[in-house]
Design a protein around this motif. Structure first.
Motif, PDB file in Angstrom:
ATOM      1  N   ILE A  85       0.721  -1.070  -0.066  1.00 13.56           N
ATOM      2  CA  ILE A  85      -0.113  -0.154  -0.161  1.00 13.56           C
ATOM      3  C   ILE A  85       1.307   1.062  -0.157  1.00 13.56           C
ATOM      4  CG2 ILE A  85      -2.168   1.573   1.166  1.00 13.56           C
ATOM      5  CD1 ILE A  85      -3.041  -0.995   0.582  1.00 13.56           C
ATOM      6  N   ALA A  86       1.829   1.893   0.870  1.00  9.96           N
ATOM      7  CA  ALA A  86       2.605   2.705   1.030  1.00  9.96           C
ATOM      8  C   ALA A  86       3.698   2.053  -0.007  1.00  9.96           C
ATOM      9  CB  ALA A  86       3.975   1.976   1.599  1.00  9.96           C
ATOM     10  N   ALA A  87       4.261   1.676  -0.897  1.00  8.18           N
ATOM     11  CA  ALA A  87       4.140   1.717  -2.232  1.00  8.18           C
ATOM     12  C   ALA A  87       3.299   2.165  -3.423  1.00  8.18           C
ATOM     13  CB  ALA A  87       4.956   0.110  -3.387  1.00  8.18           C
ATOM     14  N   ILE A  88       2.276   1.875  -3.682  1.00  5.62           N
ATOM     15  CA  ILE A  88       1.265   2.182  -4.517  1.00  5.62           C
ATOM     16  C   ILE A  88       1.035   3.383  -4.216  1.00  5.62           C
ATOM     17  CG2 ILE A  88      -1.194   2.202  -5.213  1.00  5.62           C
ATOM     18  CD1 ILE A  88      -0.364  -0.960  -4.283  1.00  5.62           C
ATOM     19  N   LEU A  94       1.234   8.661  -5.766  1.00  7.71           N
ATOM     20  CA  LEU A  94       2.028  10.319  -6.661  1.00  7.71           C
ATOM     21  C   LEU A  94       1.613  10.639  -4.934  1.00  7.71           C
ATOM     22  CD1 LEU A  94       1.791  11.315  -9.435  1.00  7.71           C
ATOM     23  CD2 LEU A  94       2.943   9.955  -8.890  1.00  7.71           C
ATOM     24  N   TRP A  95       1.374   9.777  -3.352  1.00  7.05           N
ATOM     25  CA  TRP A  95       1.507  10.689  -2.390  1.00  7.05           C
ATOM     26  C   TRP A  95       2.685  11.540  -2.353  1.00  7.05           C
ATOM     27  CZ3 TRP A  95      -2.893   8.416   1.523  1.00  7.05           C
ATOM     28  CH2 TRP A  95      -3.761   7.723   0.856  1.00  7.05           C
ATOM     29  N   PRO A  96       3.224  12.661  -1.232  1.00  7.37           N
ATOM     30  CA  PRO A  96       3.983  12.194  -0.153  1.00  7.37           C
ATOM     31  C   PRO A  96       4.694  12.024   0.662  1.00  7.37           C
ATOM     32  CG  PRO A  96       2.201  13.653   0.261  1.00  7.37           C
ATOM     33  CD  PRO A  96       1.775  13.663  -0.643  1.00  7.37           C
ATOM     34  N   VAL A  97       5.820  11.390   1.179  1.00  5.63           N
ATOM     35  CA  VAL A  97       5.835  10.259   1.971  1.00  5.63           C
ATOM     36  C   VAL A  97       5.459  11.050   3.625  1.00  5.63           C
ATOM     37  CG1 VAL A  97       7.902   9.225   3.306  1.00  5.63           C
ATOM     38  CG2 VAL A  97       8.370   9.387   0.701  1.00  5.63           C
ATOM     39  N   ALA A  98       5.613  12.061   3.789  1.00 10.00           N
ATOM     40  CA  ALA A  98       5.561  12.642   5.077  1.00 10.00           C
ATOM     41  C   ALA A  98       3.605  12.001   5.287  1.00 10.00           C
ATOM     42  CB  ALA A  98       5.872  14.348   4.382  1.00 10.00           C
ATOM     43  N   VAL A  99       3.080  11.792   4.133  1.00 18.87           N
ATOM     44  CA  VAL A  99       1.859  10.927   4.437  1.00 18.87           C
ATOM     45  C   VAL A  99       2.015  10.100   4.403  1.00 18.87           C
ATOM     46  CG1 VAL A  99      -0.671  11.275   2.486  1.00 18.87           C
ATOM     47  CG2 VAL A  99       0.965  13.733   3.628  1.00 18.87           C
ATOM     48  N   VAL A 100       2.257   9.479   3.344  1.00 18.93           N
ATOM     49  CA  VAL A 100       2.800   8.202   3.545  1.00 18.93           C
ATOM     50  C   VAL A 100       2.861   7.341   4.547  1.00 18.93           C
ATOM     51  CG1 VAL A 100       3.767   6.296   2.375  1.00 18.93           C
ATOM     52  CG2 VAL A 100       2.698   8.558   0.722  1.00 18.93           C
ATOM     53  N   ILE A 101       3.564   7.773   5.253  1.00 20.40           N
ATOM     54  CA  ILE A 101       4.243   7.219   6.693  1.00 20.40           C
ATOM     55  C   ILE A 101       2.956   7.323   7.625  1.00 20.40           C
ATOM     56  CG2 ILE A 101       5.775   7.072   8.168  1.00 20.40           C
ATOM     57  CD1 ILE A 101       7.909   7.864   6.541  1.00 20.40           C
ATOM     58  N   PRO A 102       2.551   8.535   8.223  1.00 16.33           N
ATOM     59  CA  PRO A 102       1.408   8.169   8.715  1.00 16.33           C
ATOM     60  C   PRO A 102      -0.013   7.478   8.504  1.00 16.33           C
ATOM     61  CG  PRO A 102       1.787  10.433   8.273  1.00 16.33           C
ATOM     62  CD  PRO A 102       2.564   9.873   7.989  1.00 16.33           C
ATOM     63  N   PHE A 103      -0.392   7.528   7.150  1.00 15.94           N
ATOM     64  CA  PHE A 103      -1.309   6.673   6.600  1.00 15.94           C
ATOM     65  C   PHE A 103      -0.941   4.792   6.725  1.00 15.94           C
ATOM     66  CE2 PHE A 103      -3.418   4.792   2.855  1.00 15.94           C
ATOM     67  CZ  PHE A 103      -4.503   5.202   3.257  1.00 15.94           C
ATOM     68  N   ILE A 157      14.215   9.353   0.089  1.00 16.59           N
ATOM     69  CA  ILE A 157      13.420   9.861   1.646  1.00 16.59           C
ATOM     70  C   ILE A 157      13.471   8.397   1.848  1.00 16.59           C
ATOM     71  CG2 ILE A 157      12.150  11.056   3.380  1.00 16.59           C
ATOM     72  CD1 ILE A 157      12.559  13.625   1.160  1.00 16.59           C
ATOM     73  N   PHE A 158      12.374   8.362   1.503  1.00 13.93           N
ATOM     74  CA  PHE A 158      11.422   7.056   2.289  1.00 13.93           C
ATOM     75  C   PHE A 158      12.734   6.035   1.937  1.00 13.93           C
ATOM     76  CE2 PHE A 158       9.283   2.809   1.866  1.00 13.93           C
ATOM     77  CZ  PHE A 158       8.339   3.785   2.536  1.00 13.93           C
ATOM     78  N   ASN A 159      13.143   6.026   0.835  1.00 15.42           N
ATOM     79  CA  ASN A 159      14.228   4.763   1.150  1.00 15.42           C
ATOM     80  C   ASN A 159      15.652   4.725   2.154  1.00 15.42           C
ATOM     81  OD1 ASN A 159      13.611   3.410  -0.876  1.00 15.42           O
ATOM     82  ND2 ASN A 159      14.343   3.598  -2.610  1.00 15.42           N
ATOM     83  N   ALA A 160      15.443   5.978   2.486  1.00 14.42           N
ATOM     84  CA  ALA A 160      17.292   6.265   3.411  1.00 14.42           C
ATOM     85  C   ALA A 160      16.599   5.995   4.740  1.00 14.42           C
ATOM     86  CB  ALA A 160      17.723   7.764   3.514  1.00 14.42           C
ATOM     87  N   ILE A 161      15.152   4.981   5.082  1.00  9.84           N
ATOM     88  CA  ILE A 161      15.001   4.750   6.309  1.00  9.84           C
ATOM     89  C   ILE A 161      15.204   3.652   6.748  1.00  9.84           C
ATOM     90  CG2 ILE A 161      13.068   3.902   7.541  1.00  9.84           C
ATOM     91  CD1 ILE A 161      11.343   5.922   6.137  1.00  9.84           C
ATOM     92  N   GLY A 162      15.672   2.249   5.318  1.00  6.83           N
ATOM     93  CA  GLY A 162      16.357   1.015   5.434  1.00  6.83           C
ATOM     94  C   GLY A 162      17.936   0.998   4.910  1.00  6.83           C
ATOM     95  N   ASN A 163      17.463   2.177   4.792  1.00  2.80           N
ATOM     96  CA  ASN A 163      19.703   1.683   3.911  1.00  2.80           C
ATOM     97  C   ASN A 163      20.535   2.797   4.280  1.00  2.80           C
ATOM     98  OD1 ASN A 163      18.497  -0.704   2.145  1.00  2.80           O
ATOM     99  ND2 ASN A 163      17.375   1.212   1.522  1.00  2.80           N
ATOM    100  N   GLY A 164      19.978   4.454   4.959  1.00  2.00           N
ATOM    101  CA  GLY A 164      20.596   5.407   5.614  1.00  2.00           C
ATOM    102  C   GLY A 164      21.021   5.728   6.696  1.00  2.00           C
ATOM    103  N   TYR A 165      21.792   6.653   6.778  1.00  2.45           N
ATOM    104  CA  TYR A 165      22.624   6.355   8.261  1.00  2.45           C
ATOM    105  C   TYR A 165      22.107   7.683   8.604  1.00  2.45           C
ATOM    106  CZ  TYR A 165      24.421   2.300   7.347  1.00  2.45           C
ATOM    107  OH  TYR A 165      25.363   1.294   7.723  1.00  2.45           O
ATOM    108  N   VAL A 166      22.221   8.222   9.753  1.00  4.33           N
ATOM    109  CA  VAL A 166      21.798   9.368  10.689  1.00  4.33           C
ATOM    110  C   VAL A 166      23.133  10.456  10.050  1.00  4.33           C
ATOM    111  CG1 VAL A 166      21.553  11.275  12.164  1.00  4.33           C
ATOM    112  CG2 VAL A 166      21.020   8.284  12.060  1.00  4.33           C
ATOM    113  N   PRO A 167      23.097  12.122   9.657  1.00  3.89           N
ATOM    114  CA  PRO A 167      24.197  12.468   8.890  1.00  3.89           C
ATOM    115  C   PRO A 167      24.820  12.806  10.752  1.00  3.89           C
ATOM    116  CG  PRO A 167      22.436  13.777   8.735  1.00  3.89           C
ATOM    117  CD  PRO A 167      21.282  12.288   9.496  1.00  3.89           C
ATOM    118  N   ASP A 168      25.924  13.129  10.276  1.00  5.74           N
ATOM    119  CA  ASP A 168      26.980  13.753  11.281  1.00  5.74           C
ATOM    120  C   ASP A 168      26.909  15.397  11.924  1.00  5.74           C
ATOM    121  OD1 ASP A 168      28.492  13.661  13.284  1.00  5.74           O
ATOM    122  OD2 ASP A 168      30.252  12.931  12.100  1.00  5.74           O
ATOM    123  N   LEU A 169      27.224  15.421  12.997  1.00 11.07           N
ATOM    124  CA  LEU A 169      27.152  17.045  13.826  1.00 11.07           C
ATOM    125  C   LEU A 169      27.960  17.769  12.388  1.00 11.07           C
ATOM    126  CD1 LEU A 169      26.950  16.111  17.867  1.00 11.07           C
ATOM    127  CD2 LEU A 169      25.143  16.855  15.523  1.00 11.07           C
TER     128      LEU A 169
END
Lengths: 395, 510
Positions: A85-88, A94-103, A157-169
Motif C-alpha cells: 500500500i505504501a509503494a502504491i 503520488l502521495w508525499p512520504v510525509a503523508v504515506v508514513i502516518p497513513f 527519502i523513503f528508501n533512506a529509512i532502511g538503508n541510510g545513516y543519520v548525518p553527522d553533526l
C-alpha cells in the motif's frame, strides 16, 4: 574468594535474566572466530542491525501480545500488504512520504484493532482470528500487486529509512575525532545515563532495605555493560554511524520499555497476562488491554512494513513471508513465557539479535539455507528448554 | 494389638535445606478409624502426606513408615505406586476432567479394555457398583462439569476407592463445601468406616474433628504434639495444642457502634449475563449501617457470591431493584466503577481471583490503585512503595520484603495482600467473600482483628462465610440466603446455628 563466590551466586540466581545475553555473546564470539573477524566488522554489524530491525519491531509488539496470553499470526502478511500500500501510494497515487508514513501506520493500528475486536468481542481464540488475518492479508497482498508485480520505489527519502545513516553533526574544529561524532556522542550519553540510572536505583533499593548486588559484582556489571555499549558505539562510529533503522528500533524499544516498566498501562498489561480474572476484579478492563496490545501490534506491523519496504526499495508479492514466526521465535528466545505475564521488550530485542546474528553469521560462512533453518530451529528449542529448566529450579 | 495398626509412622524426620519440616514425628493409625490430622499452616501436614504418597520417596527422610505390617518403600517420581499400594488422596483442589463423565473420570488411566478398545459397558457398570456400595449419589453417565462441588468430591472419592484404597487421605475436603454438602460428606465417611476403610482427615474447621473423627493427632512446627481419642478433647484444648498456648477466644471482641444506614439493596433481581433464562437473584433486600459487619450465610449455590459480584458490577445483569449508597441510587458497571464509588470486593478465591501470583507483593498491593501514584501515566515508584509498605505494616504481612512473589506466601499472608490491595482504595463498603477460607487459626484471628479495626474506623463490611461459627462470631446481623433470595435478617442476639440452617435450607420461612 568472596568475590568469586558472590559472582557464582549472582549468576546462578539470575541465570534466566542473563542467559540470553550470554547466548548472544557466545554466538557473536563464535562467528567472529569462524569468520576471522569479518562478523564483527563495522560493515557487517551495521548490516546486521538493519536486517534485524524489521523483525525486532515486530518482536517488540509480539512480546506484549504473548504476555497477555495471545498470539498474532497475521503480522507478517499484514506488513507485506501495508508495504505494498505504501509503494502504491507513492508510485501510483503520488502521495508525499510525509503523508504515506502516518497513513500506513494508521492502517496498521486499524488492522490490529480488528483482530482485537474478533478476540475481545466475539471471544474467538487469537490463534484462529489472526490465522484468518494471515490468509486475508496474504490474499490482499497478491491482489494489489497482481497487475504490477514488484513495485519499485524511487523515493530517496523513503528508501533512506532502511538503508541510510543519520548525518553527522557539522561541528567545526572537532575533526581530530575519528569517526561519526553524533554516534559517539549518543553512545557516551547512553553510557553515562545507564551508569547514573543504575547507581540511583541501587541507592533507592538500599534505602528501603531491599537486597542489592554485592559492591564488587555491581561494579563489574557496570563496567561490563558500559564496555559493551562503548564497543558497539565505537564499531558503528567507525563505519557510517547510526543508521536510521537502528535509531528507530532504539527509540521504539526505549518507549516500549518505559511503558512496560514504568507506567500504569504496563503494569496493567502484565497483570492481565499474569491473572486475567484477578486483573478484571482489580478494576482493569481486560478487553481494553486487548485492544491496546493488538493496536500496538498493528502499529509495529506497519512500522515493520515501512522498514522492510524501504530496505528493499520496493514492494514484492511475497513480502512479509514468515515474519510472524521470526518475531515469535525472537520473543521466545528473549524469555517471554507462553503462560503469560512474563517477558521483557528488551529481552525480545536481544532475541531478535540472536536470531539475526545466526542468519548473518551463517551467510558469511556460506552455510546452505537448508541448514540455516535447522540451526535456527535448534537455537529456538535450546532457548525454550533453558527457560523451562531454569524456571523449574527457580520455582 | 499390633495387627490393629494399619499405618505406623515411626520417628520420621524430613529436612530441607535450612528447614526441618518434620522432626521425629510418630503417629499410629488404627485400621478402620477416621484419624484427624490437625495443625496450623506450616505445621508439617502436607509434608507428611507427601511422604505417604511418594512425592518425597523412601530414603529422602529419616525414620520408618510401617504400612500394613511391612515397611513402606515408595519410589519417587510418581504417586502411582502409593495408589497401587492402597493409599489414595483426595486433594483440596479437585483433579477431575470437567468435560468427561463420572465413569470416565473414575477409570481415568485404567480404563477396562478388550483388544485395545474400551469396554464402556463394563466401565459404567463398575462405576455404578462402586457408587452404590459407598452410597455416593451421582449418576455414572453425568458430565462432571455439570455437577456441584459436593458431587465432584464424591467422584474424587469414588475414583480413589476404585483402586481398592485401604487408606484414604482427605486434604481439607470441605473447604469448598457448604453446610448441607458437608453433612453429606460426613455420611459418606461413616459409610466408608463401616466398610473398614481407614481415613486420614485434614481440615481447618475444628468442629469437623468432633463430628467425624475417632482420634486426632496435632502437629506443631513439624513435631507431634499429641494423639488423643477425640472424646478426650475439646475445641479449646485442640486450639491450645495447635498454637502452643491458651487461646481464650477465637473471635476477638470488637467495639462496634453501627451508625446510620450507608448502603441499601432493595428487591434486587438479576439474571446470568451469559444465559438470560437463568435467574441468579430473586429478590434480595438488605441495608448496611456505617461501621457494621453484616454476615451473609447460605448454602453453596444460594446466590451469595452471585449477589456480591452483581453488586460489584462484574457478573449478573440486574433486571429489577435498586442499590443505594449514602442515600443516592447508584449503578456499578464494573469493578473499577464500584471501586471509585467506594465499594471494594475481596473475592472468594484468592489465588484465582485475588492475586497475580507470579508478581511481587508490592505490585499486587498497588494493582487496583495505580492511579493514586501516577502522574501522566508514569508510576511514582517511591510513592507506590511507601503506601504499600504502610499497608504491609498495618496488616502485619510476614515476608522478607515486598519484592517477594506472592506464590511463595502462606495462605493467610496471601489473603492479607488481597485485603491490603482493597484497603488502599479507602472503601466505604468492603465486601469479603469467605475471607478466611483455608487459612490457619492464627491468621484467621488476625483478619478478624483487622475487621474490627476497620469497622471502628467507620468502614462497613459485608462478610460472606461458609462457616456458621464465623458468621455468628463476627457479625452484628446475619442475612440468610436461600435460592437466590434473602430470607430474613437476624440480629446477632436472635441468631444461632439451628435458625440459620433452617432458613438456609428453606425449612423455615422466616
Amino acid at each position: 574468594m568472596t568475590f568469586f563466590h558472590d559472582l557464582q551466586k549472582v549468576l546462578r540466581q539470575n541465570i534466566r535474566e542473563y542467559g540470553m545475553y550470554i547466548a548472544l555473546f557466545v554466538i557473536m564470539a563464535i562467528f567472529t572466530v569462524l569468520t576471522n573477524g569479518v562478523f564483527l566488522s563495522a560493515r557487517n554489524m551495521s548490516n546486521l542491525i538493519n536486517q534485524t530491525g524489521y523483525i525486532a519491531v515486530l518482536a517488540v509488539g509480539m512480546t506484549l501480545v504473548i504476555v497477555i496470553r495471545q498470539i498474532d499470526l497475521s503480522v507478517g502478511f499484514l506488513a507485506g500488504f501495508l508495504g505494498a500500500i505504501a509503494a502504491i501510494a507513492m508510485v501510483q497515487w503520488l502521495w508525499p512520504v510525509a503523508v504515506v508514513i502516518p497513513f500506513v501506520l494508521l492502517l496498521g493500528v486499524i488492522a490490529g484493532l480488528i483482530s482485537a475486536f474478533l478476540i475481545a468481542y466475539f471471544g474467538i481464540p487469537s490463534f484462529v482470528a489472526t490465522l484468518a488475518g494471515w490468509l486475508i492479508y496474504r490474499g490482499l497482498l497478491l491482489q494489489v500487486t497482481a497487475g504490477t508485480g514488484t513495485i519499485i520505489i524511487p523515493d530517496a527519502i523513503f528508501n533512506a529509512i532502511g538503508n541510510g545513516y543519520v548525518p553527522d553533526l557539522p561541528i567545526p574544529g572537532l575533526d581530530f575525532i575519528v569517526g561519526h561524532k553524533l554516534t559517539l556522542l549518543l553512545g557516551a550519553i547512553g553510557i553515562i545515563a545507564y551508569i547514573f540510572g543504575e547507581i540511583n536505583g541501587r541507592r533507592k533499593k538500599q534505602a528501603y532495605g531491599f537486597e542489592v548486588l554485592p559492591p564488587a559484582i555491581f561494579v563489574l556489571k557496570l563496567v561490563f555493560i558500559a564496555a559493551v555499549l562503548a564497543l558497539v558505539t565505537w564499531v558503528l562510529a567507525g563505519y557510517n554511524g547510526l543508521s536510521w533503522t537502528a535509531l528507530i528500533v532504539l527509540v521504539v524499544v526505549g518507549i516500549y520499555s518505559f511503558i512496560t516498566t514504568r507506567t500504569v498501562l504496563g503494569r496493567h498489561i502484565f497483570a492481565v497476562g499474569g491473572n486475567p480474572e484477578a486483573a478484571e476484579l482489580s478494576g482493569i478492563s481486560v478487553k481494553r488491554i486487548t485492544y491496546i496490545v493488538f493496536g500496538s501490534m498493528g502499529l509495529m506491523s506497519a512500522l515493520s512494513a515501512i522498514l522492510f519496504t524501504s530496505r528493499l526499495q520496493s514492494a514484492t508479492t511475497t513480502a512479509g513471508t514468515l515474519f510472524e514466526l521470526d518475531a515469535i521465535a525472537a520473543a521466545y528466545v528473549g524469555g517471554v513465557s507462553a503462560a503469560g505475564g512474563v517477558g521483557s521488550v528488551f529481552g525480545s530485542l536481544i532475541g531478535a539479535l540472536v536470531m539475526g546474528s545466526l542468519v548473518s553469521g551463517m551467510n558469511l560462512m556460506g552455510v546452505d539455507i537448508s541448514m540455516q533453518y535447522v540451526a535456527r530451529g535448534l537455537v529456538l528449542a535450546a532457548a525454550v528448554i533453558f527457560d523451562a529448566t531454569t524456571r523449574r529450579r527457580g520455582g | 494389638m499390633s495387627e490393629d495398626i494399619i499405618l505406623d509412622i515411626q520417628n520420621v524426620t524430613k529436612r530441607f535445606p535450612g528447614v526441618t519440616a518434620l522432626s521425629d514425628v510418630s503417629i499410629q493409625i488404627k485400621r478402620g478409624e477416621i484419624h484427624g490430622l490437625c495443625g496450623e499452616n506450616g505445621a508439617g501436614k502436607s509434608t507428611l502426606i507427601k511422604i505417604l504418597s511418594g512425592v518425597y520417596p523412601y530414603g529422602t527422610y529419616e525414620g520408618k513408615v510401617i504400612y500394613d505390617g511391612s515397611e513402606l518403600k515408595l519410589e519417587g517420581g510418581s504417586i502411582r505406586q502409593a495408589i497401587t499400594e492402597g493409599i489414595a488422596i483426595v486433594y483440596q483442589e479437585l483433579t477431575l476432567v470437567p468435560n468427561m463423565t463420572v465413569g470416565e473420570n473414575v477409570f481415568l488411566g485404567k480404563e477396562p479394555s478388550e483388544n485395545g478398545a474400551i469396554n464402556w459397558d463394563k466401565l459404567y457398570a463398575e462405576t455404578r457398583d462402586i457408587l452404590r456400595k459407598y452410597q455416593l449419589d451421582v449418576a455414572p453417565q453425568a458430565v462432571v462439569r455439570h455437577l456441584g462441588v459436593g458431587k465432584m468430591q464424591m467422584v474424587e472419592i469414588a475414583k480413589a476407592l476404585s483402586e481398592n484404597a485401604k487408606i484414604l487421605i482427605l486434604d481439607e475436603p470441605t473447604s469448598a463445601l457448604a453446610e448441607a454438602e458437608i453433612e453429606k460428606l460426613m455420611e459418606i465417611l461413616e459409610t466408608l468406616r463401616s466398610h473398614g476403610v481407614t481415613c486420614i482427615y485434614i481440615t481447618h474447621k475444628l468442629d469437623e474433628f468432633f463430628r467425624i473423627t475417632d482420634s486426632v493427632t496435632v502437629l506443631r512446627d513439624g513435631k507431634t504434639v499429641t494423639t488423643q481419642p477425640t472424646g478426650n478433647l475439646t475445641k479449646e484444648k485442640l486450639v491450645s495444642y495447635m498454637v502452643g498456648r491458651e487461646m481464650k477466644e477465637r473471635f476477638p471482641k470488637g467495639n462496634r457502634r453501627p451508625g446510620e444506614v450507608i448502603f441499601e439493596v432493595n428487591d434486587l433481581h438479576a439474571i446470568d449475563p451469559n444465559d438470560n433464562s437463568r435467574h441468579v437473584l430473586n429478590g434480595v433486600s438488605f441495608d448496611l449501617r456505617r461501621g457494621e459487619i453484616l454476615g451473609i450465610a447460605g448454602l453453596m449455590g444460594s446466590g451469595r457470591t452471585e449477589l456480591v459480584t452483581t453488586i460489584f458490577g462484574e457478573y449478573g445483569k440486574i433486571t429489577h431493584g435498586t442499590i443505594k449508597l449514602e442515600g443516592q441510587e447508584v449503578e456499578m458497571t464494573s469493578a473499577s466503577d464500584a471501586m471509585h464509588k467506594g465499594v471494594s470486593l475481596v473475592p472468594e478465591d484468592r489465588k484465582r481471583q485475588g492475586l497475580v501470583l507470579m508478581q511481587s507483593i508490592l505490585k499486587n498491593i498497588s494493582l487496583a490503585n495505580l492511579d493514586q501514584f501516577s502522574k501522566f501515566f508514569r508510576i511514582d515508584a517511591d510513592a507506590e512503595l511507601a503506601a504499600s509498605l504502610q499497608q504491609a505494616k498495618n496488616l502485619a504481612i510476614k515476608a522478607p520484603n515486598l519484592l517477594v512473589a506472592c506464590d511463595s506466601l502462606s495462605g493467610g499472608n496471601q489473603q492479607k495482600v488481597v485485603i491490603a490491595k482493597w484497603l488502599l482504595s479507602n472503601p466505604k463498603v468492603l465486601i469479603m467473600d469467605d475471607p478466611t477460607r483455608g487459612i490457619d487459626v492464627g491468621a484467621k484471628y488476625e483478619i478478624y482483628k483487622l475487621m474490627n479495626e476497620l469497622t471502628e474506623k467507620g468502614v462497613s463490611i459485608i462478610m460472606i462465610s461458609s462457616e456458621l461459627e464465623e458468621v455468628l462470631g463476627m457479625s452484628d446481623r446475619v442475612m440468610v440466603m436461600h435460592e437466590g433470595a434473602s430470607t430474613r435478617i437476624l440480629d446477632i442476639r436472635e441468631a444461632n446455628q439451628e435458625r440459620i440452617m433452617a432458613l438456609a435450607t428453606g425449612i423455615a420461612e422466616n
